[in-house]
Design a protein around this motif. Structure first.
Motif, PDB file in Angstrom:
ATOM      1  N   UNK A  82       0.857  -1.179   0.000  1.00  0.00           N
ATOM      2  CA  UNK A  82       0.000   0.000   0.000  1.00  0.00           C
ATOM      3  C   UNK A  82       0.893   1.229   0.000  1.00  0.00           C
ATOM      4  N   UNK A  83       0.786   2.093  -0.990  1.00  0.00           N
ATOM      5  CA  UNK A  83       1.700   3.247  -1.064  1.00  0.00           C
ATOM      6  C   UNK A  83       1.464   4.214   0.081  1.00  0.00           C
ATOM      7  N   UNK A  84       2.502   4.936   0.481  1.00  0.00           N
ATOM      8  CA  UNK A  84       2.340   5.926   1.552  1.00  0.00           C
ATOM      9  C   UNK A  84       1.438   7.074   1.109  1.00  0.00           C
ATOM     10  N   UNK A  90       3.119   6.361  -6.352  1.00  0.00           N
ATOM     11  CA  UNK A  90       4.483   5.900  -6.567  1.00  0.00           C
ATOM     12  C   UNK A  90       4.734   4.587  -5.831  1.00  0.00           C
ATOM     13  N   UNK A  91       5.595   3.774  -6.421  1.00  0.00           N
ATOM     14  CA  UNK A  91       6.089   2.589  -5.747  1.00  0.00           C
ATOM     15  C   UNK A  91       7.397   2.897  -5.039  1.00  0.00           C
ATOM     16  N   UNK A  92       8.067   1.874  -4.581  1.00  0.00           N
ATOM     17  CA  UNK A  92       9.319   2.054  -3.837  1.00  0.00           C
ATOM     18  C   UNK A  92      10.359   1.034  -4.287  1.00  0.00           C
ATOM     19  N   UNK A 149       6.556   6.430 -10.455  1.00  0.00           N
ATOM     20  CA  UNK A 149       5.129   6.375 -10.779  1.00  0.00           C
ATOM     21  C   UNK A 149       4.807   5.156 -11.635  1.00  0.00           C
ATOM     22  N   UNK A 150       5.799   4.645 -12.360  1.00  0.00           N
ATOM     23  CA  UNK A 150       5.556   3.462 -13.177  1.00  0.00           C
ATOM     24  C   UNK A 150       5.342   2.211 -12.327  1.00  0.00           C
ATOM     25  N   UNK A 151       5.704   2.291 -11.055  1.00  0.00           N
ATOM     26  CA  UNK A 151       5.500   1.156 -10.156  1.00  0.00           C
ATOM     27  C   UNK A 151       4.130   1.179  -9.501  1.00  0.00           C
ATOM     28  N   UNK A 152       3.335   2.206  -9.790  1.00  0.00           N
ATOM     29  CA  UNK A 152       1.997   2.304  -9.214  1.00  0.00           C
ATOM     30  C   UNK A 152       1.040   1.370  -9.942  1.00  0.00           C
ATOM     31  N   UNK A 154      -2.643   0.849  -8.470  1.00  0.00           N
ATOM     32  CA  UNK A 154      -3.888   1.587  -8.261  1.00  0.00           C
ATOM     33  C   UNK A 154      -3.574   2.742  -7.328  1.00  0.00           C
ATOM     34  N   UNK A 155      -3.877   3.938  -7.750  1.00  0.00           N
ATOM     35  CA  UNK A 155      -3.516   5.116  -6.964  1.00  0.00           C
ATOM     36  C   UNK A 155      -4.054   5.016  -5.540  1.00  0.00           C
ATOM     37  N   UNK A 156      -3.144   5.143  -4.586  1.00  0.00           N
ATOM     38  CA  UNK A 156      -3.509   5.126  -3.190  1.00  0.00           C
ATOM     39  C   UNK A 156      -3.825   3.768  -2.619  1.00  0.00           C
ATOM     40  N   UNK A 157      -3.844   2.736  -3.454  1.00  0.00           N
ATOM     41  CA  UNK A 157      -4.234   1.403  -2.980  1.00  0.00           C
ATOM     42  C   UNK A 157      -3.130   0.363  -3.129  1.00  0.00           C
ATOM     43  N   UNK A 158      -2.468   0.359  -4.259  1.00  0.00           N
ATOM     44  CA  UNK A 158      -1.483  -0.699  -4.505  1.00  0.00           C
ATOM     45  C   UNK A 158      -0.361  -0.189  -5.390  1.00  0.00           C
ATOM     46  N   UNK A 159       0.837  -0.603  -5.062  1.00  0.00           N
ATOM     47  CA  UNK A 159       2.015  -0.267  -5.855  1.00  0.00           C
ATOM     48  C   UNK A 159       3.060  -1.340  -5.616  1.00  0.00           C
ATOM     49  N   UNK A 160       4.026  -1.401  -6.538  1.00  0.00           N
ATOM     50  CA  UNK A 160       5.101  -2.360  -6.389  1.00  0.00           C
ATOM     51  C   UNK A 160       6.121  -1.881  -5.358  1.00  0.00           C
TER      52      UNK A 160
END
Length: 304
Positions: A82-84, A90-92, A149-152, A154-160
């Motif tokens: 879950x992205x901050x 964005x992912x991390x 941003x390419x690691x996102x 679903x905005x605010x819900x899921x990212x790599x």
């Protein structure tokens, strides 16, 4: 340590290995005057370099890189997080550099290698463009290697969340150069499969990331470490050369030849403008060589 009087006769009579051990700096300088090095390279010549992708089947991406005897194994694992709230789109990427005892006689079991956190910080700064207060000469421009941003998903819900681990298997000099070269193809490899994310609003599941995607690297950084010793510049030093001549300069350029960073961790030799310009010129030449090596490795991976 200075040579005793009558050193010319001593050099002619002394065994080469004994002279190298007793007077290592003088041994190297005796080669430098001939514009060569003990391993047969010219002063500005890099060691033979190779890159093999897909070395670890259990990883989402991996690469085995060798520069001379220096060997690096990079692997990446991906998981959904879950992205901050401060960066919901964005992912991390977490980057760790490891130096196990097998990589060098100077690395002791149970004690972390002194170079490991330094190289890890350099990698993070170069790949992720972190800026901080550093106790060395460290000049940064913008590399723009990765768009998180390419690691996102679903905005605010899921990212790599990507975990990039680089293991040094043989530490024979220019560790950062080899580590960076191993990381470049790994972070750009495809992620596969279908990710299923819970959707709170609909009370069901939402499938994202169907099929394959490739992380775009807008700018690829390449580096070259050089030694400054008196009037000489040595490209791609070995561990022995680094231990004898302590003034190192690492130049990082992007694929367009623009400066990304300049790193000089102290040393007794001053880095004059002319020396830095020569190091940058050598790095531009080296970047072209490394780009060709990476292109060949990637094309071979695609054929397989």
């Amino acid at each position: 340590m200075g040579l005793p009087d009558g050193s010319g006769d001593l050099l002619s009579k002394m065994d080469g290995d004994a002279f190298r051990r007793l007077f290592p700096l003088q041994f190297y300088e005796s080669h430098f005057v001939k514009s060569t090095r003990p391993d047969g390279r010219s002063l500005t010549e890099a060691r033979e370099t190779s890159s093999a992708l897909g070395a670890v089947a259990s990883a989402d991406g991996s690469a085995l890189v060798k520069i001379g005897s220096t060997t690096m194994l990079a692997a990446i694992k991906m998981e959904v997080m879950t992205p901050p709230t401060e960066s919901p789109d964005e992912g991390c990427i977490a980057i760790d550099f490891h130096m196990p005892p097998i990589c060098s006689p100077t690395v002791r079991p149970g004690r972390p290698a002194d170079a490991a956190p330094v190289v890890s910080k350099q990698l993070s700064d170069t790949i992720l463009r972190h800026y901080g207060n550093l106790p060395v000469v460290f000049v940064y421009c913008s590399s723009g290697m990765i768009n998180l941003k390419e690691l996102s998903l679903i905005s605010g819900k899921a990212a790599w969340m990507a975990y990039l681990d680089i293991y040094c298997l043989d530490a024979d000099g220019a560790l950062f150069d080899a580590a960076l070269l191993s990381a470049i193809p790994v972070v750009s490899m495809n992620d596969e499969g279908k990710v299923v994310v819970m959707s709170e609003e609909q009370g069901g599941k939402e499938a994202v990331n169907n099929g394959k995607r490739k992380l775009t690297l807008s700018s690829i950084p390449f580096s070259l470490t050089c030694i400054l010793h008196k009037k000489y510049i040595l490209a791609d030093p070995t561990a022995e050369e680094e231990s004898i001549m302590e003034t190192l300069v690492t130049v990082v350029l992007d694929s367009s030849g623009q400066l990304v960073s300049l790193y000089k961790p102290g040393g007794p030799v001053l880095a004059y403008t002319s020396a830095i310009q020569d190091c940058v010129a050598l790095t531009r030449q080296r970047a072209r060589e490394l780009q060709a090596i990476l292109d060949e490795a990637i094309s071979g991976m695609e054929v397989d």
